[in-house]
Design an enzyme around this catalytic site. Structure first.
Site, PDB file in Angstrom:
ATOM      1  N   GLN A   1       0.819  -1.214   0.000  1.00 24.41           N
ATOM      2  CA  GLN A   1       0.000   0.000   0.000  1.00 24.41           C
ATOM      3  C   GLN A   1       0.853   1.265   0.000  1.00 24.41           C
ATOM      4  O   GLN A   1       2.057   1.233   0.277  1.00 24.41           O
ATOM      5  CB  GLN A   1      -0.912   0.011   1.220  1.00 24.41           C
ATOM      6  CG  GLN A   1      -0.179  -0.036   2.553  1.00 24.41           C
ATOM      7  CD  GLN A   1      -1.136  -0.178   3.717  1.00 24.41           C
ATOM      8  OE1 GLN A   1      -1.450   0.793   4.383  1.00 24.41           O
ATOM      9  NE2 GLN A   1      -1.608  -1.406   3.967  1.00 24.41           N
TER      10      GLN A   1
ATOM     11  N   HIS B   1       0.158   5.869   0.593  1.00 21.61           N
ATOM     12  CA  HIS B   1      -0.777   6.897   1.046  1.00 21.61           C
ATOM     13  C   HIS B   1      -0.562   8.170   0.241  1.00 21.61           C
ATOM     14  O   HIS B   1       0.557   8.482  -0.171  1.00 21.61           O
ATOM     15  CB  HIS B   1      -0.572   7.171   2.532  1.00 21.61           C
ATOM     16  CG  HIS B   1      -0.658   5.934   3.375  1.00 21.61           C
ATOM     17  ND1 HIS B   1      -1.815   5.211   3.499  1.00 21.61           N
ATOM     18  CD2 HIS B   1       0.281   5.288   4.101  1.00 21.61           C
ATOM     19  CE1 HIS B   1      -1.590   4.159   4.283  1.00 21.61           C
ATOM     20  NE2 HIS B   1      -0.331   4.183   4.651  1.00 21.61           N
TER      21      HIS B   1
ATOM     22  N   GLU C   1       2.917   8.280   8.318  1.00 20.60           N
ATOM     23  CA  GLU C   1       2.974   7.300   9.400  1.00 20.60           C
ATOM     24  C   GLU C   1       4.389   7.190   9.953  1.00 20.60           C
ATOM     25  O   GLU C   1       5.367   7.455   9.259  1.00 20.60           O
ATOM     26  CB  GLU C   1       2.569   5.913   8.896  1.00 20.60           C
ATOM     27  CG  GLU C   1       1.167   5.798   8.370  1.00 20.60           C
ATOM     28  CD  GLU C   1       0.869   4.415   7.818  1.00 20.60           C
ATOM     29  OE1 GLU C   1      -0.310   4.128   7.578  1.00 20.60           O
ATOM     30  OE2 GLU C   1       1.816   3.621   7.613  1.00 20.60           O
TER      31      GLU C   1
ATOM     32  N   HIS D   1       4.779   0.284   0.497  1.00 17.59           N
ATOM     33  CA  HIS D   1       5.298  -0.491   1.619  1.00 17.59           C
ATOM     34  C   HIS D   1       4.330  -1.605   1.996  1.00 17.59           C
ATOM     35  O   HIS D   1       3.158  -1.590   1.636  1.00 17.59           O
ATOM     36  CB  HIS D   1       5.547   0.406   2.840  1.00 17.59           C
ATOM     37  CG  HIS D   1       4.319   1.092   3.358  1.00 17.59           C
ATOM     38  ND1 HIS D   1       3.812   2.251   2.808  1.00 17.59           N
ATOM     39  CD2 HIS D   1       3.456   0.772   4.378  1.00 17.59           C
ATOM     40  CE1 HIS D   1       2.734   2.630   3.458  1.00 17.59           C
ATOM     41  NE2 HIS D   1       2.481   1.737   4.422  1.00 17.59           N
TER      42      HIS D   1
ATOM     43  N   ARG E   1      -4.088   0.548  -2.311  1.00 17.23           N
ATOM     44  CA  ARG E   1      -3.461  -0.768  -2.242  1.00 17.23           C
ATOM     45  C   ARG E   1      -2.938  -1.205  -3.603  1.00 17.23           C
ATOM     46  O   ARG E   1      -3.505  -0.866  -4.639  1.00 17.23           O
ATOM     47  CB  ARG E   1      -4.455  -1.795  -1.692  1.00 17.23           C
ATOM     48  CG  ARG E   1      -4.859  -1.487  -0.252  1.00 17.23           C
ATOM     49  CD  ARG E   1      -5.920  -2.442   0.279  1.00 17.23           C
ATOM     50  NE  ARG E   1      -6.223  -2.119   1.676  1.00 17.23           N
ATOM     51  CZ  ARG E   1      -7.127  -1.229   2.055  1.00 17.23           C
ATOM     52  NH1 ARG E   1      -7.825  -0.568   1.143  1.00 17.23           N
ATOM     53  NH2 ARG E   1      -7.325  -0.972   3.339  1.00 17.23           N
TER      54      ARG E   1
END
Length: 405
Positions: A98, A100, A135, A264, A283
């Site tokens: 996935q 972001h 993240e 990642h 994804r």
């Protein structure tokens, strides 16, 4: 200062022991426990516990007095919401491949899908909110992950070492253009292959990985990654994509920051993860969930750079993990002796969690004891908070926003 009760998310890839043991519950658990959420996410917020009784959600507590909870200088900045989500993540199996979006991509994608009339909970929706989702993962145990695209020249050497005739044309495609453009071309080719081709190609790559793993040497770990993923996801294009990614191993206390566009997949291990409070995930494979290839390609960053491992910086008794994100900042404290004290930095909303040992937390609003698996919400109004460890090796994590760090 509010004691929290936090929800457990039972995803299939989760551990049956890590979170159960952290919470002092029977282990192994009846079902996989993947994530413990600490925060005010609308899908599953933490709740306040008073006198051993579960009270309002953290969302409701913040809504009741956002100035006290977030701070007068932060209410507008965070639109009255807690800007971060803290998680204990425990993976016994690989998560999906996935990435972001950036803040600009998320805002544009959210507006575009709203205009299309896609329901907020539609399974084929990519953007469930207008926010980006940077993240940081800090390892609690040895933690394995695929993070970012490997340098193209190195991936060419790996492809040749696999010695799979069916890969030859793809190998030469990358060798002829060994840079971000070549990585994009090869990744795009692989992720759009017909299933009939994948059903032949992935097993052939698996056989090459068996030979490479048996030989040992430079690419042994990468070969084992291919074997692990192909056994769990036979015929999945994500198995091929994993060949192009860096395999990274974190030791406890080491961290990885995952900015927008970084492809990642977490493979195994437990970690404390903090992120912007968003649901936006694109994804690329290793999942039965929705994969939108054109949108994924729109956000991916193919620039080859080794993933930086962050060990943190000393910060008044804490170890602080810096990132460019303003939505969150993570700190870690480990007691080196039987008694140690540390002051909790003031400013903004904070969540303090204990993962081992025990500690006493004191503020003007009272005194609470922290045991493994317990956590507290500290509103902006709680200043001068002090934590006293009650056992050597006590480990605490503190999440707050990244303003004024």
């Amino acid at each position: 200062m509010e004691l929290l009760e936090n929800p457990v998310r039972p995803y299939a890839w989760g551990s049956r022991t890590v979170i159960a043991e952290l919470l002092g519950r029977p282990s192994p658990s009846p079902h996989p426990q993947a994530e413990l959420w600490l925060g005010a996410h609308p899908a599953d917020p933490s709740h306040v516990v008073r006198d051993d009784v579960t009270a309002e959600s953290l969302i409701e507590l913040i809504d009741a007095d956002p100035v006290r909870a977030l701070g007068p200088d932060r209410v507008d900045r965070w639109s009255g919401r807690l800007p971060f989500l803290l998680k204990v993540l425990a993976a016994d199996e690989p998560l999906s491949l996935q990435a972001h979006p950036s803040a600009e991509q998320a805002a544009a994608g959210f507006e575009r899908e709203n205009a299309m009339g896609l329901p907020a909970d539609a399974p084929d929706r990519n953007y469930r909110d207008p926010n980006h989702k940077p993240e940081l993962i800090c390892a609690l145990t040895e933690f394995h992950a695929l993070v970012g695209f490997r340098e193209a020249d190195a991936s060419v050497r790996l492809l040749r070492a696999l010695d799979v005739p069916a890969l030859a044309a793809y190998t030469e495609l990358l060798a002829a253009q060994p840079g971000p453009d070549g990585l994009r071309a090869l990744f795009t080719t692989w992720i759009t292959l017909p299933q009939s081709v994948l059903d032949d190609l992935v097993p052939a790559v698996q056989e090459g990985a068996v030979r490479l793993a048996a030989a040992g040497g430079e690419w042994c770990m990468e070969a084992r990654t291919i074997l692990e993923l192909s056994e769990r996801y036979p015929g999945d294009a994500g198995v091929l994509a994993s060949i192009l990614l860096n395999r990274t191993v974190l030791q406890p206390g080491e961290a990885l920051h995952l900015p927008a566009g970084n492809l990642h997949a977490y493979l195994s291990g437990a970690g404390m993860e903090v992120m912007a409070n968003s649901d936006n995930v694109l994804r690329g494979g290793l999942t039965p969930k929705h994969v939108d290839v054109p949108e994924l390609l729109r956000v991916l960053d193919f620039a080859a750079a080794p993933p930086p491992i962050c060990t943190g910086h000393p910060d008044r008794g804490w170890i602080r993990y810096d990132t460019p994100a303003v939505e969150f900042c993570l700190r870690r404290f480990v007691a080196e002796g039987p008694q140690a004290s540390v002051v909790v930095p003031d400013g903004g909303p904070r969540i303090l969690a204990c993962t081992s040992g025990s500690a006493i937390i004191r503020s003007d609003s009272g005194v609470l004891k922290l045991a493994p698996g317990t956590s507290v919400f500290l509103p902006d109004a709680d200043a001068g908070v002090v934590v006293d460890s009650a056992a050597p090796g006590t480990q605490l994590f503190l999440a707050g926003d990244g303003l004024g760090v």
